[in-house]
Write a protein that holds these residues in place. Sequence first.
Motif, PDB file in Angstrom:
ATOM      1  N   THR A 297      41.318 -27.063  61.907  1.00  0.00           N
ATOM      2  CA  THR A 297      41.271 -28.311  61.135  1.00  0.00           C
ATOM      3  C   THR A 297      42.136 -29.322  61.863  1.00  0.00           C
ATOM      4  O   THR A 297      43.286 -29.036  62.202  1.00  0.00           O
ATOM      5  N   PHE A 298      41.567 -30.490  62.111  1.00  0.00           N
ATOM      6  CA  PHE A 298      42.280 -31.455  62.931  1.00  0.00           C
ATOM      7  C   PHE A 298      42.438 -32.779  62.188  1.00  0.00           C
ATOM      8  O   PHE A 298      41.768 -33.049  61.194  1.00  0.00           O
ATOM      9  N   LYS A 299      43.345 -33.566  62.700  1.00  0.00           N
ATOM     10  CA  LYS A 299      43.520 -34.943  62.225  1.00  0.00           C
ATOM     11  C   LYS A 299      43.759 -35.812  63.450  1.00  0.00           C
ATOM     12  O   LYS A 299      44.655 -35.557  64.241  1.00  0.00           O
ATOM     13  N   ASN A 300      42.904 -36.832  63.604  1.00  0.00           N
ATOM     14  CA  ASN A 300      43.043 -37.728  64.740  1.00  0.00           C
ATOM     15  C   ASN A 300      44.313 -38.558  64.585  1.00  0.00           C
ATOM     16  O   ASN A 300      44.661 -38.976  63.480  1.00  0.00           O
ATOM     17  N   PRO A 301      45.011 -38.828  65.684  1.00  0.00           N
ATOM     18  CA  PRO A 301      46.311 -39.493  65.562  1.00  0.00           C
ATOM     19  C   PRO A 301      46.196 -41.005  65.470  1.00  0.00           C
ATOM     20  O   PRO A 301      45.151 -41.595  65.740  1.00  0.00           O
ATOM     21  N   GLU A 302      47.296 -41.598  65.068  1.00  0.00           N
ATOM     22  CA  GLU A 302      47.516 -43.024  65.281  1.00  0.00           C
ATOM     23  C   GLU A 302      48.405 -43.152  66.516  1.00  0.00           C
ATOM     24  O   GLU A 302      49.243 -42.301  66.773  1.00  0.00           O
TER      25      GLU A 302
ATOM     26  N   ILE B  24      34.772 -22.969  63.421  1.00  0.00           N
ATOM     27  CA  ILE B  24      34.702 -24.252  62.709  1.00  0.00           C
ATOM     28  C   ILE B  24      35.753 -25.173  63.314  1.00  0.00           C
ATOM     29  O   ILE B  24      36.935 -24.823  63.391  1.00  0.00           O
ATOM     30  N   ILE B  25      35.313 -26.346  63.746  1.00  0.00           N
ATOM     31  CA  ILE B  25      36.220 -27.401  64.204  1.00  0.00           C
ATOM     32  C   ILE B  25      35.835 -28.654  63.428  1.00  0.00           C
ATOM     33  O   ILE B  25      34.827 -29.298  63.713  1.00  0.00           O
ATOM     34  N   GLU B  26      36.624 -28.961  62.409  1.00  0.00           N
ATOM     35  CA  GLU B  26      36.305 -30.071  61.524  1.00  0.00           C
ATOM     36  C   GLU B  26      37.585 -30.820  61.158  1.00  0.00           C
ATOM     37  O   GLU B  26      38.685 -30.278  61.224  1.00  0.00           O
ATOM     38  N   GLU B  27      37.405 -32.063  60.724  1.00  0.00           N
ATOM     39  CA  GLU B  27      38.544 -32.875  60.309  1.00  0.00           C
ATOM     40  C   GLU B  27      39.061 -32.394  58.958  1.00  0.00           C
ATOM     41  O   GLU B  27      38.292 -32.022  58.067  1.00  0.00           O
TER      42      GLU B  27
END
Length: 1307
Positions: free
Chosen positions: A111-116, A37-40
Amino acid sequence: MLSVRMLSFFILIFSLCDADSICPPEHNPLTLSPPEIIEEYGVNPVTVNCTTALAEHKGLYFTVGNETSRIIEEQMSISQSVSLSDWNVTIKCKVKLNESHECSKDLQVITFKNPEVVHSVQLVNVIGEETQYRLQCDIINVAPVQYVTVSWYKNSEKIQTESFNDTTTKTPVNESSILRVNISREENVVEFRCEAQLDFGPHRPKLPAISKTHRVSAHYAPELKTQNSADDTYALEGTDIILSCEAVGNPLPVYNWICDGKNMLENTTSLSLPRVNGNKTCACTATNYLGNITKTIHLHVEPTAGCSLTLTPSETVVKFGDPVSINCSTSVTDVDGMGWEAPFGGTGFERPPVVTWRVEKLEEWSPSPFCYVTLVDGSQCTVNPVITVYKTPDSVSVSDMGRGPMVEGREYDLKCDVISVAPVQNLTVTWYRGNETVLTQMFNDSTMTPVNASSTLRISTPRDYNGLTFRCEAELHLGPKGPKFSPNVTSPPYTAVVLYKPFMESCPDHITVVENAAFSKSILSCQADGNPPPTVQWFYKEKLLNSSKPLTRTDSGKYTAIVENSRGRSNTSVHITVEFSPSFTCKEHYEITVNDKHQSICEPVGLPTPTLTWFKDGKQMVSPQLWKKNDSGKYLLNAHNTHGTAEHTLYLEILYAPEFKEGNESKEVLQGENVTLSCSADSNPPSNITWIYTAAVNSNMTTEGRQKTVTITRATSTNAGYYICVAENKVGRNTRFITLMITGHFIGPFLVAPCPNWLTTVSFKDTNSLSSGFPLTLTPSEMVVRFGDPVLINCSTSATDVEGMGWEAPFGGTGFERPPVVTWRVDKVEEWTPNPFCYVTLNDGSQYTVSPVITVYKTPDSVSVSDMGHGPMVEGREYDLKCDVISVAPVQNLTVTWYRGNETVLTQMFNDSTMTPVNASSTLRISTPRDYNGLTFRCEAELHLGPKGPKFSPNVTSPPYTAVVLYKPFMESCPDHITVNESAAFSIDMLSCQPDGNPFPIVQWFYEEKLINSSKPLTRTNSGKYTAIVENSRGRSNTSVHITVEFSPSFTCKEHYEITVNDKHQSICEPVGLPTPTLTWFKDGKQMVSPQLWKKNDSGKYLLNAHNTHGTAEHTLYLEILYSPEFKNGNESKQVLQGEDVTLSCSADSNPPSNIRWVYTPALNSNVTTEGHQKIITITRATSTNAGFYVCVAENKVGRNTRFVTLMITGMITDSVQNSYGNVGSKKLLMFNFNNAWQHVLNRSHMLFYFVGLTGNTSKVLFPAIWAFLTLLIIGLTLLVVYFHNRQKKRGQYNFVPVCQMSNIAI
């Protein structure tokens, strides 16, 4: 009965299979969908399916973190919903193969979070034609950081890629990537782009890149577009002209025009000059922060016909309050008159060729005097001087406008306040960073009066600015007519305080140290830098260390320093290798199995790895690759490395498994013969030899030395079958098969087949024919035994019709023996579920069995507490502590007890029926108040084995886990107010205030909003409110203490005072002290009552005594009482005869002595002399010209007094009047102080007036004559007004004030 024995034989074979080899990774029967699983983070839950390829199993289930789902049996697929709101979620699917074995498969969850992305640019330096930039790309709030790739692009070309190696952190973090570039002037504008992207690798989802773009260009100083730096321009007087100046530069230059030292308040490339009237030299300066360039333009103005007046000087610069004078002259001859018109310092209508405008103290900001000339033909012209009045600033100061301290990377404005300066249009403010000029600013305000001006410097704050000083200089550029050196005032330096994220510098990547050198991490070359000063914590294997503790041989590895302050944290790793001399930790006796590798025993420890040499019988030996039987003996071992040598003596005994001299065989005998079967084996240690066969009445087993022999007397068909000799020692086991065949009779259905060589025990039983209830007695019937310990159980019967009895077991079984007792004995229980049973066979062939209850237990290998990587904890949050119990059996008897300190907080038991050792864990959920910081938690694993178990339940306790709780700092034990004595050298550090917080907080003390040194002793000027700001990574708080610094009295007075009479007593020489001192005055040794006002006779020497609770001070001074002049005589009138001598005296009492002068109309026969402090006018042979007012003026620095003497001359009057008031027919205006005269007449109504006629005769007129005199005077004044009205028409408006001679008397 044979079929029963064969069945038990095959069950035994199955039980000896290696269950762990059923699901190796390459043949795992579980399949997950999706496989990963690769999800936000935080999106909707995802459903996972798990499928098994096994048709038969004991159940499928999921484990999510510490939670286990329901076990599903008789299905080949199950589903599980996975929440994506946990950064550290772990998911497994498991299938139970049987009660003791299972297979599992992990689901990888990312689980990922896109950066600023935040992009900042810092100009570092300009060197020649190149500009150095530091570009920083801040990747904010990204997870997991190990998948982040940062790419830098120059225009469209990728020039740098950076990734991050942190594989342990899954939660969002902030990272930075820095690119240093040089931009040449030829490149003009260059575009840089920073792009951050989460890249999970091939065949995985691609996320969009997040980017920021910034343009930079080379900077250079201004350059003129034209080659000439000086031009000449010509113009006619009175015409308009435009001057031009163009330059290039980056940043774009700012222009400033100065003409003849005067700021023209123009900041463009052109300057308009309307109606030019004189030559000028104008300088155009183009400026940016890299420098400036100036173009000079000489303006030549050709005169036209004009006014014939010349001013010397025509232009002047004067400081406010200074004197000034300007001459106005003319060379023409047909001049009626000339003069100066001005609000002050103007002149009358005077004769040519020169008239002067003079002011002793110029106190007007925009004086506008002009000189005029009136020609004979009535025409007029005027000319104005250019006067610049200036004032230097009262003060110049730099402030951060209350926004300090600064933070690295942000922009701030510094403000330079210039107080009360004039004229502001001539002001230039220059900013300095250190000694480097960074900005010059001029002002466009045309106000001539003093104003407050301010200049703002915008700065980006790199960490290098911390401690750097900034100052500004206010300078008045007053041109060539101004002072030789331009007046300037410089501000006190402003020291920048820049807060920045900490870092560790000068750290080596790797260092090697020697253990006995007592090296500690605190003397590494690493230097922590940051503002506020950071805290440094060293970690080894993720555990906090005491950085001053010396390193030992077990401490080699990667050490990570975490430096942290309120701005953030960073980490630096150093790999430390601790080398040490060789040593042995070996035993003196070793038992080695034959064919073991030579290096497998008694290895020395040391770093570098020691060289090991073996000696036997005093000779160095070549190390064998494998140990052989004949290698037993005594050995000397020598280990050597660069740090030393060590030796060790040991004895080796080579062990080997049993070896039979004969192999398997078949033996055929006739029925009725005697048979002898012998078995022996060579082994070390000696073997335990056992025969396994079906016992018969005519068979017997005997032991002779290390040989066991089975003797069969008169063999029958019942003796036919397998006879297995088992030789066993602790090294291994060997079996030898003898097949005995009896000839002469039919043997019957007997199965002969090869037996696997791994068979350990053969037992035969028919479970279908057994029943319970027969009087078999086990002693003991139930027992608890530790794994590896010996066990013994007796089985007995009281029956008499018994053919035989025995024990069947995987190990320790017996043959078919005679009753009444048979014993199952095992020296070392190494089976977790032994299932022995005792059987008895009766004469009628029936059988009975009984089984003991045996619990095999094992205490845990280890018990430990961990925070599962979530430490350190944060106050107020919930955390799980995990107690790991490693390899314990049986787990169903396990109880885990949690302790907080010595307090029991949780007890947990387990339901798992697995009998083999397993790893168990217990979780304790805790909320973390700050009081938990430093508190220890431990867990105890205890096996409750019932009444048959050990007297004291076996238990193992974990090492204590010390909780580290991070919490916001605070200051405790602080008083609200404290009073201290200056002489005690009290400092802020001596307060009872105690900071508390974790991490330990940084404490900064502030006084009047400025950071102070808390160890500096407080002085008398330091009373007030002190605020402590305590700060750590969890937050900040502040506490205030009001401190009053008391001190003993002291005087800062002079030794001599001049006091004006009637001044208040308290106005001089007040002592300082706290509490306010009591002041006592002494004169002539006696205490005096303080007068309310000082009197004349109070002059003298005084002793002053000041006292408070902290001491006494004295001071001696002399007081001199000053007072203004006082005349002994008042005003008077004096009448003398013409021709008499007259003496007029004047003196006054005063302190200091007065300066006395007479104010009167001098005459040839009058003279002034001085005698002491008295001034005397002597008139010899007084005439009518001596008549009039004589004013005595006495003056000192305290004040002034005047005394009037009216002198009247009797006798001839004609000459007196003519000389005093002039020739009436001359058309010249005579000066006469009418106001003073009239006032005198009113005051002296009895005075006789004398009128002087043209005939020279004197007549005495009584009071009516006054009115006749006044009538004539009014007629004269009327004629005077008419005359000057006509003159005004000729030369315009100006002020003309007629005054008499008495107006020149300065009183």
